[in-house]
Design a protein around this motif. Structure first.
Motif, PDB file in Angstrom:
ATOM      1  N   SER A 147       8.083  18.928  54.748  1.00 31.45           N
ATOM      2  CA  SER A 147       8.476  17.581  55.134  1.00 31.45           C
ATOM      3  C   SER A 147       7.222  16.809  55.504  1.00 31.45           C
ATOM      4  CB  SER A 147       9.457  17.613  56.314  1.00 31.45           C
ATOM      5  OG  SER A 147       8.854  18.208  57.444  1.00 31.45           O
ATOM      6  N   ARG A 148       7.336  15.502  55.550  1.00 36.51           N
ATOM      7  CA  ARG A 148       6.166  14.664  55.837  1.00 36.51           C
ATOM      8  C   ARG A 148       5.928  14.658  57.344  1.00 36.51           C
ATOM      9  NH1 ARG A 148       4.736  10.123  52.427  1.00 36.51           N
ATOM     10  NH2 ARG A 148       6.877  10.223  51.651  1.00 36.51           N
ATOM     11  N   GLN A 169      13.694  23.996  52.331  1.00 33.79           N
ATOM     12  CA  GLN A 169      13.333  22.997  53.348  1.00 33.79           C
ATOM     13  C   GLN A 169      12.095  23.392  54.162  1.00 33.79           C
ATOM     14  OE1 GLN A 169      15.119  19.911  53.587  1.00 33.79           O
ATOM     15  NE2 GLN A 169      15.768  20.782  51.641  1.00 33.79           N
ATOM     16  N   ARG A 219       3.448  20.655  56.192  1.00 32.65           N
ATOM     17  CA  ARG A 219       3.988  21.744  57.003  1.00 32.65           C
ATOM     18  C   ARG A 219       2.965  22.109  58.078  1.00 32.65           C
ATOM     19  NH1 ARG A 219       8.143  25.189  57.163  1.00 32.65           N
ATOM     20  NH2 ARG A 219       7.881  27.315  57.928  1.00 32.65           N
ATOM     21  N   LEU A 278       8.458  17.397  48.342  1.00 30.30           N
ATOM     22  CA  LEU A 278       9.355  17.073  49.455  1.00 30.30           C
ATOM     23  C   LEU A 278      10.824  17.058  49.041  1.00 30.30           C
ATOM     24  CD1 LEU A 278       7.380  14.197  51.244  1.00 30.30           C
ATOM     25  CD2 LEU A 278       7.402  16.636  51.782  1.00 30.30           C
ATOM     26  N   GLU A 281       8.330  12.022  59.569  1.00 30.83           N
ATOM     27  CA  GLU A 281       9.727  12.423  59.682  1.00 30.83           C
ATOM     28  C   GLU A 281       9.987  13.035  61.055  1.00 30.83           C
ATOM     29  OE1 GLU A 281      10.738  15.012  56.477  1.00 30.83           O
ATOM     30  OE2 GLU A 281      10.407  13.491  54.942  1.00 30.83           O
TER      31      GLU A 281
END
Length: 397
Positions: free
Chosen positions: A340-341, A337, A352, A331, A75
């Motif tokens: 994420s990948r 938040q 992370r 996710l 990402e």
């Protein structure tokens, strides 16, 4: 002391395991002779050869497609392309041209048929100059103004988070996974010399990323049978253990975690220290496959030349569907938040990572202070654990 002297003497005399270890470390490998593991430029030369469909490895665009597909799983904040993974795997990249050190960019790949430019900044040990990544993006966009798809990649040993919002993070560990897959699936159709050459490079990557299972197992066997002798050699034969581990142990009580000191299955080296908060132990499944942690989800500190990283990874769960469910739930349902990948492979997914600069690795107090800032301010360790625990409990993992 006399008993300890005898143990050390016995350890170095006619020790078959030690002889096996010495033989393993001294196996012939042309990459070791050329000191490839110590030089980014030589890694980039090897990758340039593998990525070029026109080269004599006879793999065509296979490695390029597999690597690009893996990269796109990651990402980024700003995307400069409209590519889908299916476009890559079902299409062709045979027209790709590979340039080395063009305008100081380590690797640049251009495919006119796909209106695609890939730029790779390859960092093994060296640091990153200020604004270096921004400069490369600008240079590429100026040179290829009509190209629709630009994919910038920040390549490091552990897939560190790129210090630029337009770059994908990727790791040499992922490259190792891709090459192992290619050798396993295509060795029958490969030229023997090419296959051997790639295997030597695989061995180099295994050593670089500490993924050589035979070597790790051999070291564990030696330590198990000669623990006191080895600890005596470390105590009396070296000045100190690594500052990474010294700093970690100063903060271990605050972390309230389990690490190598309590469970030797948690990996420990001068460059990496793996651990898991005790409050998460019961919620995280154990692994049947070998990894650097006995648990499917773990933290680790990684030391680089001028940086300290804190990373959270999901490991190689044998039940692929269960692994996919765990990853998706983390996710998709993290309200703050945090996750994420960051990078992905068939055996691990980084969800992370944060880093901080280290001015002086010889100053343990400085390293410990920076580690504390990294934990509390940059990574938000306590808040992340709270969110993670909630996600794990709510989804009955």
């Amino acid at each position: 002391m006399e008993d300890l002297y005898q143990q050390v003497t016995r350890f170095v005399t006619n020790n078959q395991l030690l002889e096996q270890l010495n033989a393993r470390l001294n196996e012939f490998n042309p990459f070791k002779v050329l000191r490839v593991s110590q030089h980014e430029i030589r890694h980039s030369n090897m990758l340039g050869w593998l990525l070029n469909p026109q080269e004599n490895h006879q793999l065509g665009d296979l490695f390029l497609k597999k690597m690009l597909a893996e990269v796109l799983y990651g990402e980024i904040q700003v995307q400069n392309h409209q590519l889908q993974i299916t476009d890559i795997m079902l299409g062709t990249l045979y027209d790709a041209e590979v340039l080395r050190e063009w305008r100081n960019i380590d690797l640049l790949i251009f495919s006119k048929a796909n209106s695609l430019v890939i730029l790779i900044e390859n960092k093994v040990y060296a640091g990153l100059a200020d604004h270096q990544l921004s400069k490369y993006i600008t240079t590429v966009k100026q040179r290829y103004p009509n190209v629709k798809n630009v994919v910038p990649i920040y390549l490091t040993i552990n897939g560190d988070e790129a210090p630029h919002r337009e770059y994908y993070s990727f790791s040499h560990r992922s490259i190792l996974d891709i090459l192992n897959s290619i050798i396993y699936l295509h060795k029958e159709h490969m030229n023997n010399q090419v296959a051997d050459f790639i295997r030597f490079y695989i061995q180099t990557l295994e050593a670089l990323t500490m993924q050589d299972e035979k070597l790790v197992q051999l070291c564990r066997e030696i330590y198990k049978h000669h623990k006191e002798a080895i600890e005596a050699i470390i105590e009396y034969g070296t000045i100190s253990t690594s500052s990474l581990n010294q700093a970690f142990e100063l903060l271990e009580n605050e972390l309230n975690c389990i690490s190598h000191n309590e469970d030797s299955k948690f990996f420990l080296s001068d460059k990496e220290r793996w651990f898991l908060p005790k409050e998460l132990q019961l919620q995280i499944p154990s692994l049947s496959r070998k990894w650097k942690s006995p648990k499917a989800l773990s933290y680790f500190f990684a030391a680089e030349e001028k940086r300290l990283l804190l990373i959270l990874e999901l490991g190689p769960i044998s039940d692929i569907q269960k692994r996919s469910e765990i990853l998706s739930n983390i996710l998709e349902n993290n309200k703050k938040q945090f996750f994420s990948r960051k990078s992905n492979s068939s055996s691990y997914t980084r969800i992370r990572s944060k880093s901080i600069e280290i001015d002086d690795w010889s100053d343990t107090e400085h390293v410990s202070g920076q580690m504390k800032i990294l934990l509390e301010q940059k990574f938000q360790y306590a808040e992340v654990n709270e969110e993670l625990k909630s996600l794990l409990i709510n989804n009955n993992f």
